[in-house]
Scaffold this motif. Structure first.
Motif, mmCIF file in Angstrom:
data_model
loop_
_atom_site.group_PDB
_atom_site.id
_atom_site.type_symbol
_atom_site.label_atom_id
_atom_site.label_comp_id
_atom_site.label_asym_id
_atom_site.label_seq_id
_atom_site.Cartn_x
_atom_site.Cartn_y
_atom_site.Cartn_z
ATOM 1 N N ALA A 78 -4.852 -1.508 -7.310
ATOM 2 C CA ALA A 78 -3.565 -1.670 -8.004
ATOM 3 C C ALA A 78 -2.433 -1.117 -7.150
ATOM 4 O O ALA A 78 -1.360 -1.733 -7.039
ATOM 5 C CB ALA A 78 -3.610 -0.974 -9.362
ATOM 6 N N ASN A 79 -2.647 0.053 -6.537
ATOM 7 C CA ASN A 79 -1.623 0.629 -5.658
ATOM 8 C C ASN A 79 -1.377 -0.252 -4.444
ATOM 9 O O ASN A 79 -0.235 -0.439 -4.013
ATOM 10 C CB ASN A 79 -2.040 2.028 -5.222
ATOM 11 N N LEU A 80 -2.453 -0.774 -3.875
ATOM 12 C CA LEU A 80 -2.332 -1.649 -2.708
ATOM 13 C C LEU A 80 -1.586 -2.927 -3.071
ATOM 14 O O LEU A 80 -0.694 -3.381 -2.324
ATOM 15 C CB LEU A 80 -3.724 -1.978 -2.166
ATOM 16 N N ARG A 81 -1.920 -3.516 -4.206
ATOM 17 C CA ARG A 81 -1.215 -4.722 -4.646
ATOM 18 C C ARG A 81 0.288 -4.459 -4.798
ATOM 19 O O ARG A 81 1.117 -5.274 -4.395
ATOM 20 C CB ARG A 81 -1.779 -5.190 -5.992
ATOM 21 N N ARG A 82 0.615 -3.330 -5.400
ATOM 22 C CA ARG A 82 2.035 -3.004 -5.599
ATOM 23 C C ARG A 82 2.759 -2.940 -4.264
ATOM 24 O O ARG A 82 3.871 -3.459 -4.124
ATOM 25 C CB ARG A 82 2.148 -1.673 -6.345
ATOM 26 N N LYS A 83 2.139 -2.317 -3.275
ATOM 27 C CA LYS A 83 2.774 -2.188 -1.965
ATOM 28 C C LYS A 83 2.889 -3.539 -1.256
ATOM 29 O O LYS A 83 3.826 -3.764 -0.481
ATOM 30 C CB LYS A 83 1.986 -1.203 -1.106
ATOM 31 N N LEU A 84 1.942 -4.433 -1.518
ATOM 32 C CA LEU A 84 1.972 -5.762 -0.894
ATOM 33 C C LEU A 84 2.876 -6.731 -1.663
ATOM 34 O O LEU A 84 3.048 -7.873 -1.241
ATOM 35 C CB LEU A 84 0.555 -6.349 -0.816
ATOM 36 N N GLY A 85 3.434 -6.268 -2.787
ATOM 37 C CA GLY A 85 4.249 -7.158 -3.601
ATOM 38 C C GLY A 85 3.409 -8.175 -4.336
ATOM 39 O O GLY A 85 3.861 -9.290 -4.624
ATOM 40 N N ASP A 86 2.176 -7.800 -4.654
ATOM 41 C CA ASP A 86 1.225 -8.714 -5.272
ATOM 42 C C ASP A 86 1.167 -8.478 -6.777
ATOM 43 O O ASP A 86 1.714 -7.501 -7.298
ATOM 44 C CB ASP A 86 -0.161 -8.501 -4.653
ATOM 45 N N SER A 87 0.502 -9.371 -7.483
ATOM 46 C CA SER A 87 0.373 -9.287 -8.926
ATOM 47 C C SER A 87 -1.044 -9.652 -9.323
ATOM 48 O O SER A 87 -1.609 -10.627 -8.817
ATOM 49 C CB SER A 87 1.366 -10.230 -9.613
ATOM 50 N N ALA A 88 -1.633 -8.893 -10.250
ATOM 51 C CA ALA A 88 -2.982 -9.213 -10.714
ATOM 52 C C ALA A 88 -2.996 -10.508 -11.516
ATOM 53 O O ALA A 88 -3.978 -11.246 -11.492
ATOM 54 C CB ALA A 88 -3.522 -8.060 -11.568
ATOM 55 N N ASP B 120 0.822 -14.613 6.617
ATOM 56 C CA ASP B 120 1.787 -13.747 7.300
ATOM 57 C C ASP B 120 1.488 -12.261 7.093
ATOM 58 O O ASP B 120 2.325 -11.405 7.352
ATOM 59 C CB ASP B 120 3.227 -14.069 6.859
ATOM 60 N N LEU B 121 0.278 -11.948 6.636
ATOM 61 C CA LEU B 121 -0.168 -10.563 6.520
ATOM 62 C C LEU B 121 -1.015 -10.233 7.749
ATOM 63 O O LEU B 121 -1.954 -10.958 8.078
ATOM 64 C CB LEU B 121 -0.974 -10.357 5.238
ATOM 65 N N ILE B 122 -0.674 -9.151 8.424
ATOM 66 C CA ILE B 122 -1.394 -8.733 9.630
ATOM 67 C C ILE B 122 -1.830 -7.279 9.476
ATOM 68 O O ILE B 122 -1.028 -6.409 9.136
ATOM 69 C CB ILE B 122 -0.520 -8.871 10.894
ATOM 70 N N LEU B 123 -3.103 -7.035 9.739
ATOM 71 C CA LEU B 123 -3.643 -5.678 9.795
ATOM 72 C C LEU B 123 -4.104 -5.434 11.221
ATOM 73 O O LEU B 123 -4.910 -6.195 11.764
ATOM 74 C CB LEU B 123 -4.798 -5.516 8.810
ATOM 75 N N ASN B 124 -3.563 -4.406 11.846
ATOM 76 C CA ASN B 124 -3.826 -4.128 13.253
ATOM 77 C C ASN B 124 -4.514 -2.776 13.394
ATOM 78 O O ASN B 124 -3.918 -1.733 13.105
ATOM 79 C CB ASN B 124 -2.508 -4.146 14.041
ATOM 80 N N THR B 125 -5.786 -2.793 13.831
ATOM 81 C CA THR B 125 -6.508 -1.533 13.969
ATOM 82 C C THR B 125 -6.123 -0.773 15.234
ATOM 83 O O THR B 125 -6.477 0.401 15.382
ATOM 84 C CB THR B 125 -8.029 -1.771 13.995
ATOM 85 N N SER B 126 -5.409 -1.402 16.136
ATOM 86 C CA SER B 126 -4.970 -0.701 17.341
ATOM 87 C C SER B 126 -3.747 0.166 17.086
ATOM 88 O O SER B 126 -3.522 1.143 17.782
ATOM 89 C CB SER B 126 -4.655 -1.708 18.463
ATOM 90 N N THR B 127 -2.960 -0.201 16.085
ATOM 91 C CA THR B 127 -1.774 0.588 15.744
ATOM 92 C C THR B 127 -1.868 1.184 14.343
ATOM 93 O O THR B 127 -1.010 1.959 13.948
ATOM 94 C CB THR B 127 -0.511 -0.290 15.803
ATOM 95 N N TRP B 128 -2.926 0.803 13.621
ATOM 96 C CA TRP B 128 -3.135 1.246 12.236
ATOM 97 C C TRP B 128 -1.963 0.837 11.363
ATOM 98 O O TRP B 128 -1.491 1.569 10.509
ATOM 99 C CB TRP B 128 -3.349 2.759 12.179
ATOM 100 N N ASP B 129 -1.488 -0.399 11.597
ATOM 101 C CA ASP B 129 -0.336 -0.917 10.861
ATOM 102 C C ASP B 129 -0.743 -2.078 9.971
ATOM 103 O O ASP B 129 -1.660 -2.845 10.287
ATOM 104 C CB ASP B 129 0.737 -1.432 11.826
ATOM 105 N N VAL B 130 -0.006 -2.237 8.877
ATOM 106 C CA VAL B 130 -0.084 -3.419 8.026
ATOM 107 C C VAL B 130 1.322 -3.978 7.935
ATOM 108 O O VAL B 130 2.267 -3.246 7.629
ATOM 109 C CB VAL B 130 -0.621 -3.079 6.619
ATOM 110 N N THR B 131 1.481 -5.265 8.214
ATOM 111 C CA THR B 131 2.794 -5.895 8.111
ATOM 112 C C THR B 131 2.688 -7.202 7.339
ATOM 113 O O THR B 131 1.644 -7.860 7.353
ATOM 114 C CB THR B 131 3.407 -6.186 9.499
ATOM 115 N N ILE B 132 3.784 -7.555 6.674
ATOM 116 C CA ILE B 132 3.906 -8.864 6.038
ATOM 117 C C ILE B 132 5.181 -9.492 6.552
ATOM 118 O O ILE B 132 6.268 -8.939 6.374
ATOM 119 C CB ILE B 132 3.944 -8.757 4.508
ATOM 120 N N ASP B 133 5.027 -10.625 7.232
ATOM 121 C CA ASP B 133 6.175 -11.336 7.807
ATOM 122 C C ASP B 133 7.019 -10.395 8.667
ATOM 123 O O ASP B 133 8.245 -10.438 8.635
ATOM 124 C CB ASP B 133 7.010 -11.966 6.705
ATOM 125 N N GLY B 134 6.340 -9.503 9.407
ATOM 126 C CA GLY B 134 7.017 -8.593 10.324
ATOM 127 C C GLY B 134 7.509 -7.301 9.709
ATOM 128 O O GLY B 134 7.963 -6.406 10.422
#
Length: 250
Positions: free
Chosen positions: A216-226, A145-159
């Motif tokens: 680490a910053n990206l993981r935090r924003k994605l709600g991820d954990s190392a 449910d992670l989408i990266l869109n280069t046409s809008t430069w957006d990253v979404t998770i479950d919308g």
């Protein structure tokens, strides 16, 4: 003629360091606004759209890292911390403050020119995409449910939209191109610095540590954990990869 849309804010308290940088930046097609203090630099960034911000240490009022912290929320500009050396602690502090990259040694003008050219190629493409112009046709990379869109430069998770910097977007895009494939820290550094097709091949330990901070910053924003990763897995001694559905299901 200088394209006014290409703008650099140079924040440096040392007047003697200015002329060489001004020359390099003007020759690269930038208009340059100088600020001799951190607070003035923040005001310069607020004043108009900016592509690149160079921040030097030794500012007379607030220090370099606090200046970066104040700038980061108010601009999408690419922030480069201009450090006297690649001391790992100083690099990490600058990146954690919000810098996209660092440069060690203030006399490396050729490297600076190469860096800003790579940055601007990325930013020009971003502007094209945001204006609905995509010479490469665009792509939407889906990973569960992670989408990266280069046409809008957006990253979404479950919308839900996830605010990421251009550097984080670029690293995530690199990982999503081949989920499950390990990307080394050296590859990631070269990717960010525009050296994938040649150029300076030296990668310092501080360069690699900078990737760790961005991930680490990206993981935090994605709600991820190392420790219990859902999206990005650390491959010890090598780099990172996106966790595949099969890996997650185990």
């Amino acid at each position: 003629m200088v394209n006014e849309k290409r703008r650099v804010v140079l924040i440096c308290g040392d007047a003697a360091a200015g002329p060489d940088f001004d020359l390099v930046l003007h020759n690269a097609g930038f208009s340059v606004d100088r600020a001799d203090s951190g607070r003035l630099g923040v005001q310069q960034v607020e004043r108009a759209e900016t592509d690149i911000v160079l921040v030097f240490p030794g500012l007379p009022d607030i220090d370099m890292n606090e200046t970066i912290q104040r700038i980061r929320p108010i601009t999408k500009a690419h922030i480069i911390a201009m450090l006297p050396s690649d001391d790992e602690i100083e690099v990490v502090l600058a990146l954690e403050a919000g810098a996209d990259q660092y440069m060690a040694g203030t006399g490396r003008m050729r490297e600076l020119r190469a860096r800003i050219n790579a940055i601007m190629r990325q930013r020009v493409r971003m502007r094209q995409l945001l204006n609905g112009i995509d010479p490469d046709g665009g792509e939407e990379l889906r990973h569960r449910d992670l989408i990266l869109n280069t046409s809008t430069w957006d990253v979404t998770i479950d919308g839900t939209s996830i605010p990421v910097t251009a550097t984080e977007f670029s690293l995530l895009h690199m990982l999503l191109m081949n989920p499950g494939r390990v990307r080394s820290k050296q590859e990631m550094v070269r990717h960010l610095n525009g050296y994938e097709n040649g150029g300076d091949s030296y990668i310092s330990s501080a360069d690699q540590r900078s990737i760790e901070v961005h991930i680490a910053n990206l993981r935090r924003k994605l709600g991820d954990s190392a420790r219990e990763p859902k999206w990005i897995e650390t491959v010890r001694g090598v780099g990172y990869r996106m966790i595949t559905e099969q890996k997650l299901a185990v």
